[in-house]
Enzyme design. Structure first.
Site: not given
Length: 308
Positions: A143-145, A147, A253
């Site tokens: 997961l993105d930082k 998120t 996103r």
């Protein structure tokens, strides 16, 4: 490099086979790569050919590689564990935490916290001989930082490989919840290839169908539309459930921006109106959370489903 080993050849054989028999802690493929990198000598001469045939009485030297570096210890911390057994963990990753380091000197990542809490995860590697894999023990997906939400973490290498295969075959179900700028009245499916934006290292961009990049499909389903501030009744936000069929970098996103509804709180993919509304709402990070995760348990074969 460490001190070299010296062995006397008792029976003619290939160089890689001989060294592997003397140092069984290394796989033959690993030995071959080290030979090619100049770690082996025959009678004092560097030999880079794994197939080199040895003669009885010759002396083989071999220098082992430096031991793998260790991660800096994680700062003390806690982790929200949704489910755990001997094979895997399902966690609720907090926003603001990077999943894995890019070098052994990085700090503050989820991997380091996992290794502190569950040291056995160190052996859950996709490829034990790959530096990239050693930087990502247990990490099957990311997961993105900024998120937050559900992630599955493998505890053993067989489980790592089995879960990775499920993700590769797209049999894992993932669903997200997000807050988008503007009014989305109807469900929308976005099919637009994603590629890295020219001249950048961490920014992606979507192309019109048929453009460059890797294929990506995202399904947006609106849940609720409202005006966060009565003073600005035309500035709307939409709570949305999202399913993805692919797992491209920053996919949700990027696709949200592509259709004119950037994720609120997302500064990287904002437009001017979404940036202003995010500031008014005091959002400090992108409003994106992984709220549902379903897969087949790689040991029991039973379906697993988790929701937040």
């Amino acid at each position: 490099m460490t001190q070299p080993h010296n062995f006397t050849v008792e029976e003619g054989t290939r160089l890689d086979v001989f060294i592997t028999s003397k140092l069984p802690q290394y796989s033959r493929s690993k030995i071959q790569r080290l030979i090619e990198a100049g770690h082996a000598t025959v009678n004092g001469n560097v030999t880079a050919a794994s197939k080199h045939v040895l003669l009885v009485g010759q002396t083989v030297g071999f220098t082992e590689p430096e031991p793998d570096p260790e991660f800096p210890p994680a700062e003390t911390g806690t982790l929200s564990i949704v489910y755990e057994d001997d094979a895997l963990m399902v966690i609720d990753k907090p926003a603001g935490m990077v999943v894995h380091p890019n070098t052994f000197n990085d700090t503050g990542t989820l991997v380091q916290l996992l290794l502190t809490l569950r040291p056995e995860i160190k052996g859950a590697l996709y490829d034990p001989e790959s530096t990239v894999s050693r930087l990502r023990p247990g990490i099957v997906h990311r997961l993105d930082k900024d998120t937050s939400g559900l992630m599955v973490v493998a505890k053993t290498r067989p489980v790592m490989l089995a879960l990775s295969e499920q993700f590769h075959k797209r049999t894992v179900s993932k669903e997200y919840e997000t807050l988008l700028y503007g009014e989305m009245k109807e469900p929308r499916t976005v099919e637009a290839p994603i590629h890295r934006k020219s001249g950048t290292t961490n920014t992606m961009v979507a192309s019109h169908e048929g453009g460059q990049g890797r294929s990506a499909t995202t399904h947006f389903t609106p849940v609720e539309v409202w005006a966060p501030y009565p003073k600005w009744p035309t500035e709307l936000a939409t709570k949305v459930r999202v399913k993805i069929e692919t797992g491209r970098t920053h996919q949700i996103r990027v696709h949200a921006k592509f259709i004119g509804h950037p994720v609120l709180g997302d500064h990287l993919y904002a437009n001017r109106p979404s940036e202003k509304l995010s500031e008014r709402m005091g959002l400090t990070h992108q409003q994106l959370k992984a709220v549902h995760l379903a897969f087949t348990h790689p040991v029991t074969g039973k379906p697993c489903s988790f929701s937040l």
